[in-house]
Scaffold this motif. Structure first.
Motif, PDB file in Angstrom:
ATOM      1  N   ALA A 291       6.181  46.017   9.238  1.00 25.69           N
ATOM      2  CA  ALA A 291       5.285  44.931   9.500  1.00 25.69           C
ATOM      3  C   ALA A 291       5.580  43.742   9.235  1.00 25.69           C
ATOM      4  N   GLY A 292       6.696  43.229   8.475  1.00 25.43           N
ATOM      5  CA  GLY A 292       6.970  42.282   7.887  1.00 25.43           C
ATOM      6  C   GLY A 292       7.606  40.967   8.891  1.00 25.43           C
ATOM      7  N   GLU A 293       7.969  41.132  10.222  1.00 27.88           N
ATOM      8  CA  GLU A 293       8.439  40.013  10.826  1.00 27.88           C
ATOM      9  C   GLU A 293       7.602  39.786  12.006  1.00 27.88           C
ATOM     10  N   ALA A 294       6.643  40.700  12.470  1.00 34.51           N
ATOM     11  CA  ALA A 294       5.734  40.512  13.474  1.00 34.51           C
ATOM     12  C   ALA A 294       5.116  39.377  13.735  1.00 34.51           C
ATOM     13  N   GLY A 295       4.623  38.776  12.548  1.00 38.01           N
ATOM     14  CA  GLY A 295       4.001  37.392  12.602  1.00 38.01           C
ATOM     15  C   GLY A 295       4.871  36.294  13.088  1.00 38.01           C
ATOM     16  N   THR A 296       6.413  36.497  12.361  1.00 35.97           N
ATOM     17  CA  THR A 296       7.466  35.331  12.752  1.00 35.97           C
ATOM     18  C   THR A 296       7.755  35.466  14.132  1.00 35.97           C
TER      19      THR A 296
END
Lengths: 798, 286
Positions: free
Chosen positions: A749-754
């Motif tokens: 889930a750590g890169e979805a925002g970026t």
């Protein structure tokens, strides 16, 4: 007992998976009680500072350290030649990236400086201040060489070749093609195209790169305190390049103040520190300062992409045709390589959509700038910006609403497993459900009505969307098959102690994102104890199972599954003992909140601490043949899919001041599907933080170089990180499509925002500017670029 | 980065300051708020040898009315003190408005008006306010005080009319009954140095009476836009457009990281319009 985790019922015992519980380490972090590398002080410790090249490209003619060494407290200085015999050079290529080449790199260069900011001479002294005093007095005579700065001309015959042995400045090229692209474009109803630029930027960590290397000549052991994402990988690198047995290298990674991919690479200055510590037999510390971080931390995303999209008259996407060019600095970065970003771009473009014909080419070239490599969401923000920018252009060309156009073209939710035209294997995605969830969250008709009303008042608001996919839970297909000694497997050891508390040691690492919290949640639930009874150990190669650490969104999905399996195995082992003690069949018992209970009825039979006491101190009272294995280790690696892709969609709502070119972010939404959500609060934080970093790339952050190769920004005053005052409220929604590769079902889930934010921002700006006939495709979308697009000012080079 | 080796001495009164400066030599620097000086030391952009801490010198403190009705603001007045001072709010409210645009609270708590003027950053707010209000900088040296008009004090990029043995004692703002002053700036992020800014003073009466538009962040010092001022003074419907056009003659902005001259001029035109309109709005609101 080993069912797939189903957190839909949160009222079951020990139901930590799926709950927003606070992370146990948060108080330490906010009270300043964390222990970073710089907090570690060892006897006889020295401090390193580096003399860095002021030239983008120069021959090193002469180095004179005599004045530096004359300062009391300055101990020694090292040049490239001093260190070269003691360290194997490295070449950052991967075998599965066919034809890739790069030059050997050493801790300090032997005779040519290849970027402004490259470490040339190391000075060690009693204090960092003294080391800096000395560095200022080191004399290096340079003979400046012509610098390769423009990636567009890097391969021209007239351009100097940075590494003569390579023959040219080409690192890697690949064309990913399927279907009949030419025919699709020939027969298309409409073709849209644009040239995109993503701005070179970097990940700014609160804690800078930090290393403290301590070589003990008596034991032959090298202990390295390191701010890193991948302790075992760093141990392997140090052992091989310093010619030590792997068992004699210990990497300890205490608290880490943010990484974002910046701290998963091998940095020459850090290697120099380890070599110097070994040569001197003394602990040597190097804490990068903010200034040198800007020119020596990896940069990322320096791409120019030409893209075309073909659609038919029914509004269906036929084909993507992409030409990506990226400049990566003078060396590919070890060991992940700097070709992966471009490779991701050609793998990920068009990712959410159902179409047949695909061609994407990437060309990766050298230049005399700071090396680039993997930074949060590697390639995704680029691929998403190009894909979604073209999708919006196509919708506009067809006169279709951008959401309707997406809905028509997104891969259908029931159509998995399937393989994309780019060759990506998808196990299960939820594009349509996510889009519909987003449509509800944003109240789309109300936004459009507001937009119309605002335009009547001369206010230009826009809404932009970005569907995206994100690659998580990587298998060895990412690096291992290319020969990199990077573990895609991870492990967890769980131990029940005499007082009934539980220790969990995991190979994944805590960078401030909450890994230790989710491991504690999973282990607490799996063993059957309160979360307050679980202690988590991370970041020590001597104390944890071998593993890959934190990268490519694998902590929850890989490390979490290993923790679940180790926890369940430990519980089983404990129940074997409990069954013997209670004269009951183990499968009639359970562990709930630290007590052995009857599975039927739940009556408490004894506390886990009683079991611990008997096993450890009165083992004589148990049957001799009874196994008492209260410590279990399990490992996990994905095998069915190369990656567990996630998906989602973002929306940005913003206002453009057409007089100043300034963008005011009004609101941001993200619906994402990372499979099983272990801790909704932490996932939301990850998504929000990622969105903010994406906004940084879209609007603010830019490593600007002069045409002759000098980095023009150098401090937090002119490198604009996104700050709270400018950030919009970010609403996060979830759809859960668990991966079936694991019982836990979690993906990253750590890169979805970026991944999605820059595209959403770009599309929103262009939506706002649409009535004015202006468009922007070059990030960051600065006021000057927006004014130039509007024709309010001429295009300036500043 | 760490500062180069430094001496540090603390002055307790003005004679102390002069004596310590004479002893320390010409490279020594005066330390007040330290918000610009200390970063330059950490960057090793300057190596002054000795810092002379003047923060305990009472003569440089305080905000008070002086004999001719002027407001005297001691050089050591921090931005935060300026922003919350009751006298300032009544007598020279634009100073308090400007404080809200200066960096962040932590910096306002330490940075001083004297430091801001002595540093003479062309993008800083307070020097531009001082020029727009025709403030007087009071320099003090071993030979005594010297009164210098703010516009003459700021002589160029990071340079001032201060002599080597002088420092700023205070800034005085004359009473200007009926005059209104507004400040606007455009910054990429809250607290950043402005890409461009304006301080516009006018009145008494209409905004066309003796308008004094001073721009910052678009030159080597605060720039009084005299041609634009003349256009505004003419008044009438076309005055603003004429003044905006006249800025091309008033301003010769250098490029910076945010953009080139055309970009800066565009921002200046927008700022001029916004400043004029806010003066009109303020008048209408009465």
């Amino acid at each position: 007992m080993n069912d797939i985790v189903d957190p839909r019922s949160l009222d079951r015992p020990n139901s930590y998976i799926g709950r927003s519980v606070p992370r146990p380490n948060i108080r330490k972090l906010v009270e300043g009680a964390a222990r970073y590398v710089d907090d570690v002080i060892l006897p006889r410790m020295l401090h390193a500072a580096f003399v860095r090249s002021p030239h983008p490209h120069a021959r090193i003619v002469r180095i004179d350290v005599s004045a530096a060494l004359s300062i009391p407290g300055v101990v020694k200085a090292f040049t490239g030649a001093d260190l070269a015999p003691h360290c194997e050079p490295w070449v950052a290529v991967l075998a599965h990236l066919k034809g890739m080449k790069s030059a050997p790199q050493r801790p300090l260069p032997l005779d040519v400086a290849t970027w402004a900011g490259e470490a040339i001479v190391a000075v060690v002294a009693e204090t960092r201040a003294l080391a800096e005093d000395a560095a200022a007095r080191v004399v290096v005579d340079y003979e400046p060489l012509p610098a390769v700065t423009d990636m567009e001309t890097a391969l021209d015959p007239a351009t100097p070749v940075i590494h003569a042995d390579l023959g040219d400045n080409l690192v890697f090229e690949r064309t990913n093609e399927s279907g009949d692209v030419e025919a699709a474009f020939r027969t298309a109803h409409k073709v849209v195209s644009a040239t995109f630029h993503t701005g070179r930027h970097t990940g700014v960590t609160l804690e800078p790169r930090s290393i403290l290397a301590d070589f003990n000549r008596a034991t032959g052991q090298l202990v390295v305190h390191h701010s890193t994402q991948a302790p075992h990988m760093i141990r392997d690198v140090l052992a091989r390049h310093l010619r030590l047995p792997e068992a004699d290298v210990r990497v300890i990674c205490g608290d880490v103040g943010g990484s974002y991919g910046i701290k998963v690479h091998v940095y020459p200055d850090e290697m120099a520190v380890a070599v110097i510590a070994k040569l001197m037999g003394r602990p040597v510390k190097f804490i990068a300062d903010r200034l040198e971080s800007f020119s020596s931390d990896i940069h990322a995303r320096d791409h120019r992409i030409e893209g075309r999209l073909a659609v038919d008259a029914a509004g269906r996407i036929l084909a993507f045709d992409i030409d990506d060019l990226t400049g990566i600095g003078p060396y590919s970065v070890y060991p992940r390589t700097s070709a992966v970003e471009g490779n991701q771009v050609v793998n990920l473009i068009g990712g959410p959509y159902d179409f047949a014909h695909y061609r994407a080419r990437t060309t990766v070239v050298l230049q005399n700038k700071t090396p680039t490599c993997q930074y949060r969401a590697v390639g995704h923000p680029i691929a998403t910006a190009v894909t979604e920018g073209l999708v919006d252009l196509a919708a506009e060309a067809l006169g279709m609403d951008p959401l309707d156009f997406r809905l028509k073209n997104l891969m259908a939710d029931g159509s998995y497993p399937r393989t994309s035209p780019a060759g990506m294997k998808f196990e299960g995605l939820s594009h349509v459900e996510s889009l519909e969830a987003l449509r509800k969250m944003i109240d789309y008709p109300a936004l459009r009505a507001d937009q119309v009303a605002a335009r009547a008042r001369g206010i230009h608001r826009g809404i932009g969307f970005a569907s995206f996919i994100e690659l998580t839970n990587p298998s060895p297909f990412m690096y291992g098959i290319g020969g990199a000694r990077i573990s895609a497997q991870d492990g967890c050891t769980v131990r029940i102690d005499p007082d009934g508390t539980v220790l969990a040691a995991t190979g994944v690492t805590e960078q401030g994102q909450g890994t230790e919290a989710i491991i504690a949640q999973i282990v607490a639930e799996a063993v059957g104890v309160p979360m307050s009874s679980v202690r988590v150990v991370t970041g020590d190669t001597l104390a944890t199972p071998y593993g890959g650490g934190t990268w490519a969104c694998r902590g929850a999905g890989i490390g979490g599954e290993a923790a679940l399996r180790a926890g369940r195995a430990t519980k089983e082992a404990a129940l074997v003992v409990a069954g013997s003690m209670l004269q009951a069949a183990p499968d009639t018992l359970d562990i709930v909140m630290g007590n052995i209970v009857d599975r039927a009825g739940g009556a408490v039979r004894m506390p886990l601490s009683e079991l611990g006491r008997i096993v450890y101190f009165r083992g004589d009272t148990l049957p001799a043949e009874l196994p008492r294995e209260l410590m279990q280790t399990r490992h996990f690696i994905t095998t069915q899919f190369p990656f567990a892709f996630t998906n989602g969609i973002q929306a940005s709502w913003l206002e453009v001041d057409i007089d100043t070119g300034m963008v005011n972010l009004l609101k941001h939404w993200c619906v994402e599907d990372c499979g099983r959500v272990i801790n909704p609060m932490l996932v939301d934080e990850q998504v929000r933080g990622g969105v903010v970093q994406g906004i940084g790339g879209a609007l603010y952050e830019h490593c600007v170089y002069s045409p002759d190769g000098h980095l023009l920004m150098g401090s937090m005053a002119d490198y604009l990180t996104p700050m709270a005052a400018e950030m919009p409220d970010i609403e996060v929604g979830h759809v859960e499509t668990p991966t079936r590769e694991s019982a836990l079902g979690a993906k990253g889930a750590g890169e979805a925002g970026t991944a999605g934010a820059p595209a959403a921002i770009m599309n929103a700006i262009n939506d706002a500017l649409r009535p004015l006939g202006a468009r922007v495709f070059a990030q960051p979308f600065t006021p000057a670029r927006i004014l130039a697009a509007l024709g309010r000012i001429p295009t300036e080079t500043a | 980065m760490k500062s180069p080796p430094l001496g540090y001495v603390r002055a307790m009164d003005m004679p102390d300051v002069f004596r310590l400066r004479a002893n320390a030599g010409p490279d020594a620097r005066v330390l007040a708020g330290g918000q610009s000086l200390l970063p330059t030391l950490a960057f090793r952009l300057s190596d002054p040898g000795t810092l002379i801490d003047i923060t305990r010198v009472d003569a440089l403190r305080g905000i008070r009315l002086v004999a001719d009705g002027a407001l005297r603001v001691g050089a050591l007045t921090t931005h935060a003190e300026l922003g919350r001072d009751a006298l300032v709010r009544v007598r020279v409210p634009v100073l308090a408005d400007a404080v809200g645009l200066i960096a962040h609270p932590a910096i306002r708590n330490r940075g001083t008006i004297g430091g801001s003027l002595a540093y003479a950053d062309p993008a800083a707010e307070l020097p531009a306010v001082c020029v727009a209000l025709d403030a007087v900088v009071i320099a003090v040296g071993p030979a005594g005080e010297r009164r210098i008009a703010a516009r003459d004090f700021l002589t160029g990029l990071f340079t001032t009319a201060l002599a080597g043995d002088e420092l700023i004692a205070a800034v005085e703002f004359r009473p200007m009954p009926g005059r209104r002053t507004v400040i606007h700036e455009l910054a990429r992020r809250s607290g950043d140095y402005a890409m461009a800014g304006i301080v516009l003073a006018a009145g008494p009466g209409t905004p066309t009476h003796d308008p004094r538009p001073v721009f910052f962040g678009v030159g080597d010092r605060p720039i009084l836009a005299t041609r634009a001022a003349a256009c505004l003074a003419v008044g009438g419907a076309a005055a603003l457009a004429a003044a905006q056009a006249a800025l091309d003659g008033d301003l010769d902005p250098p490029s910076d990281q945010h953009g080139g001259p055309a970009f800066k001029r565009q921002l200046a035109r927008v700022l001029l319009a916004r400043a004029v309109n806010s003066l009109i709005d303020a008048r209408d609101a009465r």
